[in-house]
Design a protein around this motif. Structure first.
Motif, PDB file in Angstrom:
ATOM      1  N   UNK A   1      27.714  50.878   6.473  1.00 24.04           N
ATOM      2  CA  UNK A   1      28.171  51.951   5.604  1.00 24.04           C
ATOM      3  C   UNK A   1      29.652  51.745   5.344  1.00 24.04           C
ATOM      4  N   UNK A   2      30.017  51.746   4.064  1.00 24.37           N
ATOM      5  CA  UNK A   2      31.402  51.576   3.648  1.00 24.37           C
ATOM      6  C   UNK A   2      31.692  52.577   2.545  1.00 24.37           C
ATOM      7  N   UNK A   3      32.700  53.428   2.780  1.00 22.54           N
ATOM      8  CA  UNK A   3      33.002  54.517   1.856  1.00 22.54           C
ATOM      9  C   UNK A   3      31.733  55.321   1.604  1.00 22.54           C
ATOM     10  N   UNK A   4      31.264  55.395   0.400  1.00 19.91           N
ATOM     11  CA  UNK A   4      30.051  56.147   0.082  1.00 19.91           C
ATOM     12  C   UNK A   4      28.880  55.222  -0.234  1.00 19.91           C
ATOM     13  N   UNK A   5      28.932  53.994   0.272  1.00 13.01           N
ATOM     14  CA  UNK A   5      27.859  53.035   0.011  1.00 13.01           C
ATOM     15  C   UNK A   5      27.160  52.663   1.314  1.00 13.01           C
ATOM     16  N   UNK A   6      25.849  52.732   1.290  1.00 18.19           N
ATOM     17  CA  UNK A   6      25.002  52.359   2.416  1.00 18.19           C
ATOM     18  C   UNK A   6      24.312  51.052   2.054  1.00 18.19           C
ATOM     19  N   UNK A   7      24.412  50.053   2.915  1.00 12.04           N
ATOM     20  CA  UNK A   7      23.774  48.760   2.666  1.00 12.04           C
ATOM     21  C   UNK A   7      22.715  48.559   3.732  1.00 12.04           C
ATOM     22  N   UNK A   8      21.495  48.366   3.288  1.00 12.55           N
ATOM     23  CA  UNK A   8      20.366  48.242   4.204  1.00 12.55           C
ATOM     24  C   UNK A   8      19.523  47.032   3.822  1.00 12.55           C
ATOM     25  N   UNK A   9      18.637  46.663   4.716  1.00  6.10           N
ATOM     26  CA  UNK A   9      17.784  45.499   4.474  1.00  6.10           C
ATOM     27  C   UNK A   9      16.351  45.832   4.839  1.00  6.10           C
ATOM     28  N   UNK A  10      15.425  45.254   4.086  1.00  4.62           N
ATOM     29  CA  UNK A  10      14.007  45.362   4.417  1.00  4.62           C
ATOM     30  C   UNK A  10      13.406  43.959   4.362  1.00  4.62           C
TER      31      UNK A  10
ATOM     32  N   UNK B   1      12.002  42.349   2.023  1.00  7.17           N
ATOM     33  CA  UNK B   1      12.087  41.607   0.766  1.00  7.17           C
ATOM     34  C   UNK B   1      13.462  41.605   0.112  1.00  7.17           C
ATOM     35  N   UNK B   2      14.393  42.460   0.584  1.00  7.17           N
ATOM     36  CA  UNK B   2      15.679  42.534  -0.111  1.00  7.17           C
ATOM     37  C   UNK B   2      16.773  43.180   0.725  1.00  7.17           C
ATOM     38  N   UNK B   3      18.012  42.968   0.269  1.00  4.50           N
ATOM     39  CA  UNK B   3      19.178  43.704   0.746  1.00  4.50           C
ATOM     40  C   UNK B   3      19.468  44.710  -0.364  1.00  4.50           C
ATOM     41  N   UNK B   4      19.710  45.966   0.006  1.00  2.68           N
ATOM     42  CA  UNK B   4      19.917  47.007  -1.006  1.00  2.68           C
ATOM     43  C   UNK B   4      21.169  47.811  -0.701  1.00  2.68           C
ATOM     44  N   UNK B   5      21.871  48.220  -1.745  1.00  2.00           N
ATOM     45  CA  UNK B   5      23.017  49.116  -1.620  1.00  2.00           C
ATOM     46  C   UNK B   5      22.648  50.441  -2.273  1.00  2.00           C
ATOM     47  N   UNK B   6      22.922  51.537  -1.562  1.00  2.00           N
ATOM     48  CA  UNK B   6      22.591  52.881  -2.024  1.00  2.00           C
ATOM     49  C   UNK B   6      23.843  53.751  -2.042  1.00  2.00           C
ATOM     50  N   UNK B   7      23.919  54.651  -3.000  1.00  2.00           N
ATOM     51  CA  UNK B   7      25.009  55.615  -3.078  1.00  2.00           C
ATOM     52  C   UNK B   7      24.696  56.794  -2.167  1.00  2.00           C
ATOM     53  N   UNK B   8      25.613  57.111  -1.256  1.00  2.00           N
ATOM     54  CA  UNK B   8      25.439  58.287  -0.416  1.00  2.00           C
ATOM     55  C   UNK B   8      25.719  59.568  -1.197  1.00  2.00           C
ATOM     56  N   UNK B   9      26.397  59.447  -2.330  1.00  2.00           N
ATOM     57  CA  UNK B   9      26.687  60.629  -3.151  1.00  2.00           C
ATOM     58  C   UNK B   9      25.449  61.159  -3.856  1.00  2.00           C
ATOM     59  N   UNK B  10      24.645  60.250  -4.436  1.00  2.00           N
ATOM     60  CA  UNK B  10      23.515  60.723  -5.247  1.00  2.00           C
ATOM     61  C   UNK B  10      22.173  60.072  -4.894  1.00  2.00           C
ATOM     62  N   UNK B  11      22.130  59.293  -3.808  1.00  2.00           N
ATOM     63  CA  UNK B  11      20.891  58.689  -3.320  1.00  2.00           C
ATOM     64  C   UNK B  11      20.284  57.677  -4.293  1.00  2.00           C
TER      65      UNK B  11
END
Length: 129
Positions: A54-63, A65-75
């Motif tokens: 987690x950096x600032x308002x960005x969540x970076x996760x992995x599953x 099939x992919x690495x994904x970045x999500x906004x914590x502000x608006x999902x």
């Protein structure tokens, strides 16, 4: 408090940020209020075994099939990087690491179930994305 999830929880850890826990499960990544144990929201639909970065308002996760970045502000999903090449996906094992200064995410991968180059002892590789 205690909490139940509808799927298995990952065994490689979780993350804590802004008084919330981020719990990887087989059904996606859950944000949970650390004080109350109440689920806040879920990110993604795929299996996530690694704790997110987690950096600032960005969540970076992995599953799987992919690495994904999500906004914590608006999902909302910001970006996605596929881990699939030639119909084979790299496996994620040791987690994610983030270089804040250079804004680079590092991902440790393992073989995809079969080795593309079985001669690893002599400099071969197992995953090539």
């Amino acid at each position: 408090w205690s909490i139940e999830f509808e799927s298995n929880i990952a065994k490689r850890g979780l993350s804590y940020f802004n008084k919330n826990l981020y719990v990887p499960t087989e059904a996606g990544l859950y944000e949970v209020n650390a004080a109350s144990g109440k689920k806040i929201r879920k990110f993604g639909a795929g299996t996530s075994y690694l704790p997110p970065v987690i950096f600032n308002d960005t969540l970076i996760t992995a599953n799987f099939t992919s690495i994904e970045a999500w906004s914590l502000k608006d999902n909302k999903k910001i970006w996605e990087k596929s881990l699939i090449k030639d119909e084979v996906a790299a496996r994620l094992w040791s987690g994610l690491s983030f270089d804040e200064k250079n804004k680079i995410i590092y991902v440790v991968t393992s073989n995809s179930g079969y080795l593309e180059d079985a001669n690893i002892k002599d400099g071969g590789y197992s995953s090539n994305l």
